[in-house]
Design a protein around this motif. Structure first.
Motif, PDB file in Angstrom:
ATOM      1  N   HIS A 132       0.820  -0.975   0.027  1.00 51.61           N
ATOM      2  CA  HIS A 132      -0.082   0.091  -0.055  1.00 51.61           C
ATOM      3  C   HIS A 132       0.835   1.144   0.004  1.00 51.61           C
ATOM      4  N   ASN A 133       0.205   2.357  -0.483  1.00 47.28           N
ATOM      5  CA  ASN A 133       1.157   3.403  -0.631  1.00 47.28           C
ATOM      6  C   ASN A 133       1.358   4.445   0.064  1.00 47.28           C
ATOM      7  N   ASN A 178      -7.841  -0.335   3.727  1.00 45.61           N
ATOM      8  CA  ASN A 178      -8.310   0.377   2.347  1.00 45.61           C
ATOM      9  C   ASN A 178      -8.375  -0.540   1.432  1.00 45.61           C
ATOM     10  N   MET A 179      -7.444  -1.282   1.335  1.00 42.83           N
ATOM     11  CA  MET A 179      -7.442  -2.343   0.216  1.00 42.83           C
ATOM     12  C   MET A 179      -8.652  -3.227   0.173  1.00 42.83           C
ATOM     13  N   GLN A 227     -11.890  -1.083  -0.571  1.00 40.94           N
ATOM     14  CA  GLN A 227     -12.245  -1.150  -1.814  1.00 40.94           C
ATOM     15  C   GLN A 227     -12.671  -2.336  -2.566  1.00 40.94           C
ATOM     16  N   ASN A 236      -6.927   4.847  -6.780  1.00 35.87           N
ATOM     17  CA  ASN A 236      -7.413   4.015  -8.028  1.00 35.87           C
ATOM     18  C   ASN A 236      -8.431   3.064  -7.456  1.00 35.87           C
ATOM     19  N   SER A 237      -8.912   2.008  -8.140  1.00 37.07           N
ATOM     20  CA  SER A 237      -9.675   1.168  -7.895  1.00 37.07           C
ATOM     21  C   SER A 237      -9.484   0.034  -6.939  1.00 37.07           C
ATOM     22  N   ASP A 238      -8.011  -0.253  -6.655  1.00 34.77           N
ATOM     23  CA  ASP A 238      -7.436  -0.918  -5.839  1.00 34.77           C
ATOM     24  C   ASP A 238      -7.377  -0.429  -4.346  1.00 34.77           C
ATOM     25  N   GLY A 239      -7.385   0.964  -4.205  1.00 36.09           N
ATOM     26  CA  GLY A 239      -7.242   1.603  -3.017  1.00 36.09           C
ATOM     27  C   GLY A 239      -5.952   2.304  -2.757  1.00 36.09           C
ATOM     28  N   GLN A 240      -5.178   2.316  -3.808  1.00 37.23           N
ATOM     29  CA  GLN A 240      -3.829   2.842  -3.677  1.00 37.23           C
ATOM     30  C   GLN A 240      -4.007   4.366  -3.836  1.00 37.23           C
TER      31      GLN A 240
END
Lengths: 266, 414
Positions: A54-55, A104-105, A108, B305-309
C-alpha cells in the motif's frame, strides 16, 4: 480438523522450536519472482506472511516501504496478489499463507468479495495493520465464518484490560509487536522485557499461539527460542533490495537467509 | 444524515469517532490506541475546563493577536460590481496563517501531559512554521516532517522553521508532498509515542486530531460573528463564506459558529484545488466525486485507484495539495450544509493578480483559490449580499512561485 495455521504451530512444537514466519511483499520485485521466493523459502519457513503493498503505510519502516513501492511501481494489482497465492498453493511445499496489509485495500475490494477471494485462492489468515480492536469486531467475525484466521495485534502500549478483551476476541493466533517501532527498527528493548510481556499474554490464554515480530533478525532470533513463533520481515526485504542492487538473484539469497534463520531456532 | 443543531460539529461523531456513521474513525495501528485514548481523555476534560479556556484565550489574544481584521474590499467590490466583498484577514495572526491556533493548542496539551517533544507534518510549511513557533514559546523540542518537493517550493517557511530551532526532516517517499509527510510523521509517532506528542496539521487524521484542530481554528468564526454584529448590528440576512479547502482546517474554523444558521442565510462555499487546467491530476476529492477510502487513520473522500492505492495530486498550492479531505467536510458535503467547488492553478493565479491590483492585501495561493470563485460568483449577486473570503495565509511564502509564474512585478510591488 485443525486449520493449517494451527497445524503449522503444532508441527513446530513437536520439534521443540518456535514456528518461523516470514514476511515478503507480493510482487516484489516482480509477480513471477515473488512467487519463486515464496516457493523457495517455504522449504524452511512454517507460515508465510504475504504483504499486500500500500502506498500510504503508517506502520512500515524503510525496508518494507521500499519493497512495497517497488511492487506498486511494477503495476501489481489486488487480483495479481490473489493469483500469486493460488499459484503458490499449487506447489508441492506449500505452507499456510497470511495476508498482511492495510484496510483500504479490503474496503475497496468489498469485505465480502475480499474474503470470498481469499478463501478461493487459499489465504489462511489476515493481519490488518490499521483495523484495531474494537473497530475490527464485525470484520473479524466475518473472517471466522469464512474459516479465515483474523490475527489481532498487541503492542507494549496495550493496556491490561485491552490485552484481555483482544485475546478473548482473537482466533488461533495473536501477534505481539515487540517494541514501539515501525517495522525494521533495531531491537531497542531487552529480550527479557519482551519475553516478560509475551508471558503475560500467554498467561491470559495459553492456547492461543502468540508470535513476536518487529526487530527479529538473524542476530536476535535465537534469544526468543521459547516462544510459539517469530516473524522476520524487514531483513528479508532488505536482502531483496541488496540482491537487486548487486545484480544477484534474490531468490537464492533470500532462501539462504531463511534457512539460516531456521537453523538458529532449531 | 443530518447536522444536529446546538451541538458542536466536532462532538457529533459516534462512539467510534465516525461523523454521519461513515466519515472519520480511528484506523490506526494498535500501538497508537493508547496515546490516542490518552489524548481524547485529556482533551474532553480540558475543553470544558474554565482555566484551560482562559489560558488558551490569553495566548490567543496576547501572543497570536486576536482578533484578526475584518475589512471591506471597496475597490474590489467596485471592480466586480455585485455583492459586497469583504475579507477576514486571518493572515494577520502571528506567523501569518490560521495554523497557529491548532499549533498553540497542541503545545498547551503536550505541555500539560508532560511531553518534551512535539512532532508535526507540513505541506505549505505554515503548519510546520507555526508548530515550531509555538514549540519554542512553550519550551518543547520540535520535529517537522515535510515532503522533499515542498521543501524546495516553500523555502521561506523552511527557513523560518529552522530559525525557530526545529528539525526539518525531508520525506523522500512517494510523491514527496504533504501526504507522505503525514504518513512519515505518523510512523515516527508509532515509534516514539511514549515520549512524544503529535500535532496533525489540519482537520485530518484519527478523530481526536480532527476534533482538536476544528476546536482550535473555530476561533476564526467566533471573532467574525462579533465583528459582523458590530458592523451590521446582526448576522446579515444574505451571507456567503468562501474558503479554500485542502485538509479543511481554516474553512471549518471559518464556518463553525454559523453552523446552526440556515444555509439560505449563511452559505458555506469550499473551494478545492483543481490543479493545472490541462492536467487530470487534482486535489479536489469533494468536487470531482472521489470515492470513500481510508487515509491517515480516517474514512473520507479521497483520490485513489480502484485497488485503493492513494493517487498523486497536483496543485500549485502546497497547502491544498492533499488527496483526501477532512471527515468534517465529507459530513458537511453529504448533509448538504456546505457546497464545494474547485479552482484551477491558473484561476488562482489570476485571482491573486486581481486582488493585489485592487487591494492592499496579498493572499497566498491557497486563499487565492477561494478569491477566484468568490469574485466570479459575487458578480451575479445582489448588493445586499455580503461575501466574505477568509484570507488565511500571506503570499510571502509563495514569492518564488509567483515570480516564476507572473514575473518580478508581482513580488516586488507587495
Amino acid at each position: 480438523m485443525l486449520n493449517p495455521i494451527n497445524l503449522a504451530f503444532k508441527n513446530a512444537k513437536k520439534e521443540k522450536r518456535p514456528a518461523l514466519l516470514t514476511y515478503t511483499v507480493a510482487g516484489d520485485s516482480s509477480k513471477k519472482q515473488s512467487l519463486e521466493i515464496l516457493k523457495a523459502i517455504s522449504n524452511y519457513a512454517d507460515i508465510l506472511e504475504v504483504g499486500v503493498p500500500h502506498n500510504t503505510p503508517v506502520a512500515d519502516g524503510g525496508q518494507i516501504q521500499t519493497s512495497a513501492y517497488r511492487s506498486i511501481k511494477n503495476g501489481i494489482k489486488m487480483n495479481d496478489i490473489f493469483k500469486i497465492v493460488s499459484d503458490f498453493k499449487k506447489s508441492k511445499n506449500s505452507k499456510p499463507v497470511i495476508f498482511m496489509g492495510y484496510y483500504n485495500m479490503i474496503f475497496q475490494y468489498g469485505e465480502n468479495n475480499f474474503l470470498k477471494k481469499c478463501k478461493k485462492s487459499g489465504v489462511n489468515g489476515l493481519i490488518v495493520v490499521d483495523l484495531p480492536w474494537p473497530e475490527n469486531k464485525i470484520f473479524s467475525k466475518k473472517c471466522k465464518k469464512n474459516s479465515i484466521n483474523f490475527i489481532q495485534l498487541l503492542s507494549p502500549t496495550t493496556s491490561n484490560k485491552r490485552l484481555k478483551s483482544i485475546t478473548k476476541d482473537s482466533h488461533d493466533m495473536i501477534y505481539y509487536i515487540s517494541m514501539l517501532s515501525t517495522t525494521g527498527g533495531k531491537l531497542k528493548v531487552s529480550p527479557k522485557k519482551i519475553l516478560a510481556n509475551y508471558n503475560k499474554i500467554k498467561k491470559i490464554n495459553p492456547n492461543k499461539n502468540c508470535v513476536i515480530g518487529f526487530g527479529i533478525t538473524e542476530k536476535t532470533i535465537s534469544k526468543f527460542k521459547n516462544t510459539d513463533g517469530l516473524v522476520v520481515g524487514s531483513q528479508i526485504c532488505k536482502e531483496i533490495t541488496r540482491s537487486l542492487n548487486n545484480r544477484q538473484n534474490p531468490v537464492i539469497n533470500v532462501s539462504k537467509i531463511v534457512s539460516k534463520l531456521r537453523k538458529k531456532i532449531s | 444524515m443530518k447536522v444536529k443543531k446546538g451541538i458542536p460539529v466536532i462532538d457529533q461523531g459516534d462512539r467510534l469517532g465516525f461523523w454521519g456513521g461513515k466519515f472519520g474513525g480511528n484506523f490506526v495501528p494498535e500501538t497508537l490506541k493508547k496515546p490516542i485514548e490518552d489524548l481524547e481523555i485529556q482533551f474532553n476534560k480540558l475543553k470544558n475546563d474554565k482555566n484551560f479556556i482562559k489560558e488558551r484565550d490569553n495566548y490567543f489574544e496576547n501572543w497570536i493577536g486576536t482578533p484578526t481584521r475584518f475589512i471591506k474590499l471597496n475597490n474590489l467590490t467596485k471592480h466586480v460590481g455585485g455583492a459586497q466583498i469583504w475579507s477576514k484577514v486571518v493572515s494577520d495572526a502571528n506567523g501569518g496563517a490560521h495554523k497557529i491556533y491548532n499549533a498553540t493548542v497542541h503545545c498547551l496539551l503536550a505541555k500539560r501531559s508532560g511531553k518534551k517533544v512535539i512532532i508535526g507534518d507540513t505541506g505549505a510549511g505554515y503548519a510546520g512554521k507555526m508548530l515550531s513557533m509555538a514549540a519554542k514559546k512553550f519550551g518543547l523540542k520540535c520535529k517537522i516532517f515535510m515532503g522533499a518537493k515542498d521543501i524546495k517550493r516553500q523555502q521561506p517557511n523552511v527557513k523560518a522553521m529552522k530559525k525557530n530551532g526545529a528539525d526539518v526532516i525531508p520525506v523522500y517517499s512517494g510523491s514527496q508532498t504533504l501526504v507522505d509527510a503525514v504518513s512519515e510523521c505518523m510512523r515516527y509517532w508509532v515509534a516514539n509515542c511514549d515520549t512524544t506528542a503529535m500535532c496533525v496539521g489540519s482537520t485530518v487524521g484519527p478523530a481526536i486530531f480532527v476534533r482538536i484542530c476544528g476546536w482550535s481554528t473555530s476561533q476564526i468564526s467566533r471573532e467574525l460573528k462579533d465583528q459582523l454584529i458590530n458592523e451590521f448590528g446582526e448576522v446579515p440576512k444574505k451571507l456567503k463564506l468562501y474558503n479554500c479547502v485542502g485538509g479543511g482546517s481554516s474553512s471549518f474554523g471559518f464556518w463553525n459558529e454559523f453552523m446552526d444558521y440556515s444555509k439560505k442565510q449563511v452559505e458555506f462555499i469550499g473551494v478545492e484545488a483543481g490543479g493545472p487546467k490541462n492536467s487530470k491530476k487534482h486535489a479536489a476529492p469533494l468536487t470531482y466525486g472521489s470515492k470513500i477510502g481510508i487515509l491517515h487513520g480516517a474514512a473520507q473522500y479521497v483520490n485513489q485507484n480502484s485497488d485503493g492505492q492513494i493517487e498523486e495530486t497536483e496543485s500549485i498550492s502546497a497547502g491544498l495539495d492533499y488527496p483526501g479531505v477532512s471527515p468534517l467536510h465529507c459530513f458537511l458535503k453529504d448533509t448538504k450544509r456546505a457546497r464545494y467547488t474547485a479552482a484551477s492553478d491558473e484561476e488562482a493565479l489570476k485571482a491573486y493578480q486581481i486582488v493585489t491590483k485592487y487591494e492592499n492585501l496579498r493572499p497566498s495561493l491557497e486563499p487565492s483559490h477561494a478569491f477566484s470563485v468568490a469574485i466570479k460568483e459575487a458578480k451575479k449577486l445582489s448588493k445586499d449580499t455580503i461575501v466574505i473570503i477568509n484570507s488565511c495565509g500571506d503570499a510571502y511564502k509563495d514569492r518564488g512561485i509567483l515570480e516564476k509564474k507572473l514575473g518580478k512585478k508581482y513580488v516586488k510591488s507587495n
